[in-house]
Design a protein around this motif. Structure first.
Motif, PDB file in Angstrom:
ATOM      1  N   ILE A 140      44.270  25.513 124.135  1.00  0.00           N
ATOM      2  CA  ILE A 140      43.104  24.674 123.883  1.00  0.00           C
ATOM      3  C   ILE A 140      42.020  24.957 124.921  1.00  0.00           C
ATOM      4  O   ILE A 140      40.837  25.102 124.584  1.00  0.00           O
ATOM      5  CB  ILE A 140      43.499  23.182 123.866  1.00  0.00           C
ATOM      6  CG1 ILE A 140      44.390  22.894 122.644  1.00  0.00           C
ATOM      7  CG2 ILE A 140      42.260  22.298 123.857  1.00  0.00           C
ATOM      8  CD1 ILE A 140      45.008  21.522 122.660  1.00  0.00           C
ATOM      9  N   ALA A 141      42.387  25.072 126.187  1.00  0.00           N
ATOM     10  CA  ALA A 141      41.417  25.363 127.244  1.00  0.00           C
ATOM     11  C   ALA A 141      40.792  26.742 127.034  1.00  0.00           C
ATOM     12  O   ALA A 141      39.574  26.923 127.200  1.00  0.00           O
ATOM     13  CB  ALA A 141      42.090  25.293 128.610  1.00  0.00           C
ATOM     14  N   ARG A 143      54.787  19.121 122.857  1.00  0.00           N
ATOM     15  CA  ARG A 143      53.679  19.217 123.810  1.00  0.00           C
ATOM     16  C   ARG A 143      52.556  20.051 123.204  1.00  0.00           C
ATOM     17  O   ARG A 143      52.808  21.108 122.632  1.00  0.00           O
ATOM     18  CB  ARG A 143      54.142  19.872 125.102  1.00  0.00           C
ATOM     19  CG  ARG A 143      54.944  18.928 125.966  1.00  0.00           C
ATOM     20  CD  ARG A 143      55.254  19.555 127.269  1.00  0.00           C
ATOM     21  NE  ARG A 143      56.176  20.674 126.992  1.00  0.00           N
ATOM     22  CZ  ARG A 143      56.601  21.537 127.883  1.00  0.00           C
ATOM     23  NH1 ARG A 143      56.179  21.453 129.109  1.00  0.00           N
ATOM     24  NH2 ARG A 143      57.418  22.500 127.566  1.00  0.00           N
ATOM     25  N   PRO A 144      51.305  19.584 123.336  1.00  0.00           N
ATOM     26  CA  PRO A 144      50.204  20.394 122.811  1.00  0.00           C
ATOM     27  C   PRO A 144      50.029  21.650 123.667  1.00  0.00           C
ATOM     28  O   PRO A 144      50.292  21.625 124.867  1.00  0.00           O
ATOM     29  CB  PRO A 144      48.984  19.478 122.926  1.00  0.00           C
ATOM     30  CG  PRO A 144      49.343  18.499 123.968  1.00  0.00           C
ATOM     31  CD  PRO A 144      50.854  18.347 123.912  1.00  0.00           C
ATOM     32  N   PRO A 145      49.566  22.709 123.075  1.00  0.00           N
ATOM     33  CA  PRO A 145      49.364  23.952 123.831  1.00  0.00           C
ATOM     34  C   PRO A 145      48.089  23.863 124.672  1.00  0.00           C
ATOM     35  O   PRO A 145      47.029  24.342 124.281  1.00  0.00           O
ATOM     36  CB  PRO A 145      49.259  25.009 122.737  1.00  0.00           C
ATOM     37  CG  PRO A 145      48.781  24.264 121.540  1.00  0.00           C
ATOM     38  CD  PRO A 145      49.343  22.883 121.666  1.00  0.00           C
ATOM     39  N   VAL A 146      48.183  23.232 125.836  1.00  0.00           N
ATOM     40  CA  VAL A 146      47.035  22.948 126.683  1.00  0.00           C
ATOM     41  C   VAL A 146      46.309  24.239 127.074  1.00  0.00           C
ATOM     42  O   VAL A 146      45.076  24.305 127.034  1.00  0.00           O
ATOM     43  CB  VAL A 146      47.467  22.166 127.945  1.00  0.00           C
ATOM     44  CG1 VAL A 146      46.315  21.959 128.898  1.00  0.00           C
ATOM     45  CG2 VAL A 146      48.083  20.846 127.541  1.00  0.00           C
ATOM     46  N   ALA A 147      47.029  25.252 127.441  1.00  0.00           N
ATOM     47  CA  ALA A 147      46.388  26.501 127.859  1.00  0.00           C
ATOM     48  C   ALA A 147      45.603  27.116 126.703  1.00  0.00           C
ATOM     49  O   ALA A 147      44.488  27.611 126.888  1.00  0.00           O
ATOM     50  CB  ALA A 147      47.441  27.479 128.365  1.00  0.00           C
TER      51      ALA A 147
END
Length: 178
Positions: free
Chosen positions: A43-44, A37-41
């Protein structure tokens, strides 16, 4: 105790692998595992940081640099001479023919006369806006009718329709004393 000379190591055969020492690789993690899973937090967070940094940079550049230039379509706020003002108006389709500088430029950087819509026009360029306001007060008390476009350091007194159009094109105040 004599020792036999040894052969160089590069000529030796490699040792035989120990079957118990090697183990197979573990199976890959399942697709739902956090590794996939990409590190969404993150990246945001980084995107927000870039936006904030850009805004701060824009603010700082605005404070460091000189006054911002007017937008490409906006008229200049100040003029150095009445001739420069008349030339600018002419390029905007508000021609004022037969410009003549006036030698008697009391309380003004320069004054001039020309003809627009078949009627005389007075053009004045002043040191500042307070001088422009003083010109309005002096003219309003001396004659009627009076139609003026009042800029930052300039004023135009001419026919009502033409002067109103000058005020619209230059985005300045129009005053009338019928």
């Amino acid at each position: 105790m004599t020792e036999k000379p040894r052969e160089p190591l590069d000529h030796l055969d490699p040792p035989a692998p120990d079957p118990e020492a090697t183990q197979p690789l573990p199976p890959p993690p399942p697709r739902q595992h956090p590794v996939h899973r990409p590190p969404v937090a993150l990246i945001a967070f980084l995107a927000a940081g870039v936006v904030i940094a850009g805004a701060v940079l824009a603010i700082l550049l605005g404070r460091i640099g000189p006054d911002p230039a007017p937008a490409s379509g906006s008229p200049p706020r100040r003029f150095l001479s009445p001739q420069a003002l008349v030339d600018y108006l002419d390029r905007r389709g508000l021609g004022c023919d037969g410009f003549q500088a006036v030698d008697d430029a009391r309380n003004a950087v320069g004054r001039g006369r020309c003809v627009a819509a078949g009627q005389p026009v007075a053009v004045g360029v002043y040191e500042g806006h307070s001088d422009v306001e003083a010109q309005w007060v002096a003219m309003a008390g001396s004659r009627e009718p009076l139609f003026m476009a009042l800029g930052e350091n300039w004023a135009v007194d001419g026919p009502a329709g033409w002067t109103r159009r000058v005020a619209e094109v230059m985005n300045v105040q129009y005053r009338a004393q019928p």
